[in-house]
Motif scaffolding. Structure first.
Motif, PDB file in Angstrom:
ATOM      1  N   THR A   1      18.069  49.341   5.696  1.00  0.00           N
ATOM      2  CA  THR A   1      19.469  49.150   6.090  1.00  0.00           C
ATOM      3  C   THR A   1      20.316  50.344   5.685  1.00  0.00           C
ATOM      4  O   THR A   1      21.140  50.843   6.460  1.00  0.00           O
ATOM      5  CB  THR A   1      20.022  47.866   5.448  1.00  0.00           C
TER       6      THR A   1
ATOM      7  N   GLU B   1      19.391  53.332   7.923  1.00  0.00           N
ATOM      8  CA  GLU B   1      19.885  53.189   9.300  1.00  0.00           C
ATOM      9  C   GLU B   1      21.388  53.394   9.371  1.00  0.00           C
ATOM     10  O   GLU B   1      21.901  53.996  10.316  1.00  0.00           O
ATOM     11  CB  GLU B   1      19.505  51.810   9.855  1.00  0.00           C
TER      12      GLU B   1
ATOM     13  N   ASN C   1      16.220  53.607  12.920  1.00  0.00           N
ATOM     14  CA  ASN C   1      15.475  52.563  12.233  1.00  0.00           C
ATOM     15  C   ASN C   1      14.175  53.156  11.710  1.00  0.00           C
ATOM     16  O   ASN C   1      13.303  53.538  12.485  1.00  0.00           O
ATOM     17  CB  ASN C   1      15.184  51.408  13.188  1.00  0.00           C
TER      18      ASN C   1
ATOM     19  N   GLN D   1      11.949  51.616   9.817  1.00  0.00           N
ATOM     20  CA  GLN D   1      10.970  50.598   9.441  1.00  0.00           C
ATOM     21  C   GLN D   1       9.622  50.859  10.107  1.00  0.00           C
ATOM     22  O   GLN D   1       9.541  51.382  11.224  1.00  0.00           O
ATOM     23  CB  GLN D   1      11.467  49.204   9.845  1.00  0.00           C
TER      24      GLN D   1
END
Length: 760
Positions: A745, A748, A754, A756
């Motif tokens: 988070t 980002e 992102n 991830q």
């Protein structure tokens, strides 16, 4: 402009553990600037030490459930599968970006904190405006070399788990623009790691025995990063970068490049005196050299153990307690029960063949038997690889290696001539004469070297002659820095006058009970670092000649009760999730476990971070994929010749008393064999978890594991394979750890991307 006011909290300094408190002249607000830190030799040294404070203590510690990483792979199934916690969460497939049971304490945040500490040290120590302390140049360069390699190691731990990560090589300013950060590729991270190691290795050795970035260190320098460590990091990094999970079509990290890097690492270690541990133990100590190696603590000076490159510095495995057999005194849980898949991987000693070639069913209940191997379905544990007996308790395995007689272990000690007060010392062969010269005479002994086995009686003993009777002699338990407490209680010790050799004994029971002498970490030092101070008596003119000064332990006979894993046996298999003290797989872990360990003494081994056998196997994998199993690769280090992949594997097998692999294996056949060799040689050492991922075979290995349920009918045993629960942790997303949601988070929000990992 560089921000000079990075604040260092006092509590962070206190964690450095290098007795810095007396050197801190702190401002009233309790903070130090970097100029304050690096203007002092002692504070600079402490800051260097703090970079080592993040080093992982590998062992049985994942999420406080006292289980090894092996329990999260196909090596083992933990008996706490029904208890809410890490293994239960993993087996029930409840892993998420908010909760990763296998991550443990050594997470993304932990390693980036370590990297930040290293970055700050390297930037500051090389800045003449900040680093104003007077420090020997060789010593300073040694610190710099170590911290470069530490940073490389921390990055290696990150990329093994998460793939490519941001490369941060400077301390972030408070004005840093995080929107410009990006996630580097695995290859870019590998480049950075290897460059860090190379930067350290370009630092010349000082030629001094106690400072600098060196090959050789003393036993008192346990935890120091060496040049061998740097080569080991390079080897593992190159191997991973060339592996199927990370290698791309245009990657520079080909198998050829990995073979060159791993061969150089192996050659350099061999050229500097490393060799596989091959000391044959007494029959009542361990079954073979391999077993002995994993219960014997390494000696960094390599006087005995020349194989270990780096061993975890503090955390004993505690197998006896957290993965112990129920018949072991003090055991708390069965813990990580080896899987049937791991047991199947151990070859047959007579033929050198693998007994099981795979499974004909999806449940792994129908093994494909290698008919030429010599494997007997009705006696499945006979004639196996000696590493099997060193690593696993199976049905009817001997729990003890005791002969059934009283056994003695000796811990010889010497007197240190320059660690004496009011005593003159004269040495004649194996005899030492101590003559008191007045005041309070005393002299130190050498360290006991290994933890005492306190299961029986422990005494100080020696042969002596004395010109007078001594009525007030004393012994003190010591660690570095001096006495920690008397080892006697109540009346003083008498040493009678003797003109002929006489035996002296003093019982250490009180010392062990009161101070933990030689048994635990009482006094702030590992028990093997404990030593004695001998105070003959007050006054002058007392002359005592001593030989065979030692501590001896007399161990009472142990019951020869075997480990019975059959249903209803003393260590019987159980599928009752409330019974955490009994195996789920039909096996118990023996590797690292000293059979003498129990609630009174922990003599289990410590895990190895890097060792020479890994370098042989790293090279074998890279070379076989690059040029084939039988093509020799030239060495670069002086005096080290060419080596083929097959020869490298066979060197490891010979140490284990296993027949060599034959010449002429195809690349595909050899791949099966060297992967099998890694599985058994490196079992429970935190390799398998990552190996199956980098090979991209996780979907084949980790859906579930199996065990062996044995029933007894009279004198006959009936063997039935059983499948344990589906874990669901073999999906492709498990090839990499999820990055913690809070970290994702933040990244980002800063970068608009992102970061991830796939599937999470």
């Amino acid at each position: 402009m560089r921000n000079f006011i990075i604040k260092i909290f006092i509590i962070a300094i206190s964690l450095l553990g290098i007795n810095a408190c007396a050197d801190l002249d702190l401002p009233s607000d309790g903070r130090l600037t970097l100029q304050d830190m690096f203007s002092s030799y002692y504070l600079t040294r402490n800051y260097y030490g703090s970079c080592r404070a993040y080093f992982p203590q590998v062992g049985f510690m994942y999420q406080g459930q006292q289980t090894p990483l092996a329990s999260f792979s196909d090596e083992a199934h933990d008996a706490s599968d029904g208890v809410n916690g890490a293994v239960n969460g993993w087996y029930d497939n409840r892993t998420s970006s908010s909760n990763n049971p296998a991550e443990g304490s050594y997470s993304w945040a932990h390693y980036f904190q370590a990297i930040r500490k290293c970055n700050t040290f390297l930037a500051s120590i090389n800045d003449p405006e900040i680093a104003t302390a007077q420090i020997d140049e060789d010593e300073k360069n040694g610190w710099i070399g170590e911290v470069h390699v530490l940073r490389a190691f921390y990055y290696l731990q990150l990329i093994k788990r998460y793939g490519g990560v941001p490369i941060i090589n400077t301390p972030y300013e408070v004005t840093h623009d995080f929107s410009q950060d990006h996630r580097a590729t695995f290859e870019e991270c590998a480049d950075f790691i290897i460059a860090d190691c190379d930067a350290a290795l370009t630092i010349p050795e000082s030629g001094k025995s106690d400072i600098g970035f060196r090959w050789n260190i003393s036993d008192n320098e346990r935890g120091t990063i060496t040049r061998a460590f740097a080569y080991a990091v390079k080897s593992q990094t190159a191997l991973y970068a060339a592996s199927p999970l990370w290698n791309t079509a245009n990657s520079k990290y080909t198998w050829t490049m990995a073979a060159e890097i791993t061969k150089e690492a192996l050659d350099q270690c061999l050229a500097h005196g490393f060799e596989l541990f091959n000391t044959k133990p007494a029959k009542n100590i361990a079954q073979n050299a391999y077993a002995y190696y994993f219960i014997l603590r390494s000696d960094p000076s390599r006087s005995v153990d020349k194989e270990t490159i780096f061993e975890t510095t503090a955390a004993r495995t505690n197998v006896w307690k957290y993965a112990g057999t129920p018949i072991t005194e003090g055991v708390e849980k069965a813990g990580a029960g080896p899987s049937q898949e791991l047991v199947d991987a151990y070859g047959m000693q007579a033929t050198g063949e693998m007994p099981i070639l795979g499974y004909s069913d999806a449940q792994h209940l129908e093994p494909i038997i290698n008919q030429s191997s010599g494997y007997d379905l009705s006696n499945p544990y006979n004639g196996r690889d000696p590493r099997f007996y060193a690593s696993i308790y199976y049905n009817n395995a001997p729990r003890t290696l005791s002969s059934g007689n009283i056994e003695k272990e000796l811990y010889p000690l010497d007197f240190i001539e320059n660690a004496a007060n009011n005593i003159s010392v004269s040495v004649n062969g194996d005899e030492t004469t101590l003559t008191s010269t007045g005041g309070d005479p005393w002299i130190h002994t050498t360290k006991i070297g290994r933890a005492l086995n306190s299961a029986g009686k422990s005494v100080i003993s020696f042969q002596y002659k004395s010109n007078k009777t001594v009525t007030d002699a004393e012994f003190f338990f010591c660690v570095a820095g001096g006495p920690q407490g008397g080892v006697e209680s109540g009346s003083n010790i008498t040493i009678e006058k003797a003109s002929e050799w006489k035996r002296f004994e003093y019982d250490l029971s009180t010392a062990i009970t009161t101070w933990g002498f030689g048994v635990n970490a009482s006094g702030g030092a590992a028990p093997e670092n404990h030593f004695l101070r001998f105070d003959p008596t007050r006054g002058e003119g007392y002359e005592i000649t001593i030989k065979d000064f030692q501590i001896e332990t007399s161990i009472p006979p142990q019951a020869a009760t075997p480990v019975e894993t059959f249903v209803g046996g003393n260590c019987g298999i159980s599928n009752d999730i409330t019974q955490t003290r009994f195996t789920r797989t039909g096996y118990y872990l023996r590797k690292f476990n000293n059979y003498k360990s129990n609630v009174n003494v922990d003599a289990d081994g410590l895990m190895k971070i890097f060792r020479l056998a890994e370098l042989y196997l790293n090279f074998a994998e890279a070379a076989s994929n690059a040029v084939g199993p039988d093509v020799a690769v030239e060495g670069k280090a002086s005096g080290i010749g060419a080596l083929s992949a097959r020869e490298a594997v066979n060197i490891v097998r010979v140490r284990a008393d296993m027949p060599p692999l034959p010449a002429g294996l195809s690349s595909e056949e050899f791949q099966v064999r060297y992967r099998n060799e890694r599985q058994v040689e490196l079992a429970f050492e935190e390799h398998r978890f990552f190996d199956v991922r980098r090979w991209k075979i996780l979907n084949e290995t980790d859906k579930f594991v199996t065990g062996m349920r044995i029933t007894k009918n009279g004198e006959e045993y009936i063997y039935n394979r059983i499948k344990l629960q589906d874990r669901g942790t073999n999906a492709d997303k498990y090839l990499m750890f999820p990055i913690n949601l809070s970290e994702v988070t933040k990244m980002e929000s800063s970068t608009g991307e992102n970061w991830q990992n796939p599937g999470w």
